[in-house]
Write a protein that holds these residues in place. Structure first.
Motif, PDB file in Angstrom:
ATOM      1  N   ARG A   9      -1.646  -5.800   3.562  1.00 20.93           N
ATOM      2  CA  ARG A   9      -2.454  -5.685   2.039  1.00 20.93           C
ATOM      3  C   ARG A   9      -1.483  -4.892   1.409  1.00 20.93           C
ATOM      4  O   ARG A   9      -1.161  -5.336   0.083  1.00 20.93           O
ATOM      5  CB  ARG A   9      -3.454  -4.766   2.324  1.00 20.93           C
ATOM      6  CG  ARG A   9      -4.499  -4.555   1.252  1.00 20.93           C
ATOM      7  CD  ARG A   9      -5.638  -3.859   1.322  1.00 20.93           C
ATOM      8  NE  ARG A   9      -6.048  -2.991   2.556  1.00 20.93           N
ATOM      9  CZ  ARG A   9      -6.674  -3.383   3.737  1.00 20.93           C
ATOM     10  NH1 ARG A   9      -7.214  -4.630   3.750  1.00 20.93           N
ATOM     11  NH2 ARG A   9      -6.806  -2.609   4.828  1.00 20.93           N
ATOM     12  N   THR A  10      -0.571  -4.025   1.682  1.00 23.25           N
ATOM     13  CA  THR A  10       0.537  -3.449   0.974  1.00 23.25           C
ATOM     14  C   THR A  10       1.668  -4.779   0.628  1.00 23.25           C
ATOM     15  O   THR A  10       1.932  -4.668  -0.612  1.00 23.25           O
ATOM     16  CB  THR A  10       1.214  -2.377   1.788  1.00 23.25           C
ATOM     17  OG1 THR A  10       0.417  -1.291   2.211  1.00 23.25           O
ATOM     18  CG2 THR A  10       2.322  -1.750   0.817  1.00 23.25           C
ATOM     19  N   ASN A  12       1.184  -7.715   0.254  1.00 24.29           N
ATOM     20  CA  ASN A  12       0.497  -8.612  -0.610  1.00 24.29           C
ATOM     21  C   ASN A  12       0.478  -8.247  -1.882  1.00 24.29           C
ATOM     22  O   ASN A  12       0.793  -8.687  -2.850  1.00 24.29           O
ATOM     23  CB  ASN A  12      -0.766  -9.222  -0.037  1.00 24.29           C
ATOM     24  CG  ASN A  12      -0.595 -10.304   1.265  1.00 24.29           C
ATOM     25  OD1 ASN A  12       0.409 -10.796   1.343  1.00 24.29           O
ATOM     26  ND2 ASN A  12      -1.634 -10.288   1.922  1.00 24.29           N
ATOM     27  N   SER A  13       0.254  -6.870  -1.891  1.00 21.30           N
ATOM     28  CA  SER A  13       0.144  -5.982  -3.282  1.00 21.30           C
ATOM     29  C   SER A  13       1.477  -6.187  -4.069  1.00 21.30           C
ATOM     30  O   SER A  13       1.547  -6.513  -5.295  1.00 21.30           O
ATOM     31  CB  SER A  13      -0.355  -4.828  -3.138  1.00 21.30           C
ATOM     32  OG  SER A  13      -1.629  -4.877  -2.643  1.00 21.30           O
ATOM     33  N   ASP A  16       2.181 -10.035  -5.170  1.00 21.59           N
ATOM     34  CA  ASP A  16       1.317 -10.355  -6.264  1.00 21.59           C
ATOM     35  C   ASP A  16       2.097  -9.720  -7.645  1.00 21.59           C
ATOM     36  O   ASP A  16       2.077 -10.685  -8.482  1.00 21.59           O
ATOM     37  CB  ASP A  16      -0.027  -9.910  -5.913  1.00 21.59           C
ATOM     38  CG  ASP A  16      -0.726 -10.670  -4.994  1.00 21.59           C
ATOM     39  OD1 ASP A  16      -0.246 -11.641  -4.192  1.00 21.59           O
ATOM     40  OD2 ASP A  16      -1.926 -10.233  -4.541  1.00 21.59           O
ATOM     41  N   ILE A  94       4.257   0.684  -5.900  1.00 19.82           N
ATOM     42  CA  ILE A  94       3.717   1.129  -4.641  1.00 19.82           C
ATOM     43  C   ILE A  94       4.964   1.666  -3.896  1.00 19.82           C
ATOM     44  O   ILE A  94       4.837   2.739  -3.153  1.00 19.82           O
ATOM     45  CB  ILE A  94       3.315  -0.325  -3.417  1.00 19.82           C
ATOM     46  CG1 ILE A  94       2.063  -0.414  -4.272  1.00 19.82           C
ATOM     47  CG2 ILE A  94       3.163   0.125  -2.154  1.00 19.82           C
ATOM     48  CD1 ILE A  94       1.534  -1.928  -3.875  1.00 19.82           C
TER      49      ILE A  94
END
Length: 109
Positions: A9-10, A12-13, A16, A94
């Motif tokens: 998830r990290t 992919n964030s 993106d 992030i």
């Protein structure tokens, strides 16, 4: 496993956001050169160019510009030498890191 889902998830964030930032600067016909790396012990021996040369020649033959991103300021001069120019710089929240998007037009190797 939970950590695998969190890691994916990290990742992919981050991807993106980087994709969104790139969309304003590159065309749909551009080739994206993803991750390349040379262990520091072996840097400065032409290995990086060796890894990139075939794909850059193919891009030139096909008339396709390429782009990449780097999080390491010291890599910018290497990419400049093979025809890339910084087109944008961004903050990735992030990792709280700055990165640069670089574009290479056709025929600059």
């Amino acid at each position: 496993m939970k950590w695998e889902n969190d890691s994916l998830r990290t990742y992919n964030s981050i991807v993106d956001l980087m994709t969104e930032n790139a969309a304003a600067l590159v065309g749909k016909n551009f080739w994206y050169l993803s991750i390349i790396g040379i262990h520091p012990e072996f840097q400065g021996r032409g290995l990086g160019l060796g890894l990139m040369k075939d794909v850059l020649k193919k891009a030139d033959v096909l008339g396709v510009p390429t782009y990449l991103e780097t999080f390491a300021p010291r890599n910018i001069s290497f990419y400049n030498r093979i025809g890339y120019q910084v087109t944008g710089s961004f903050h990735e929240p992030i990792t709280d890191a700055k990165y640069w998007l670089m574009i290479r037009d056709v025929g600059n190797i």
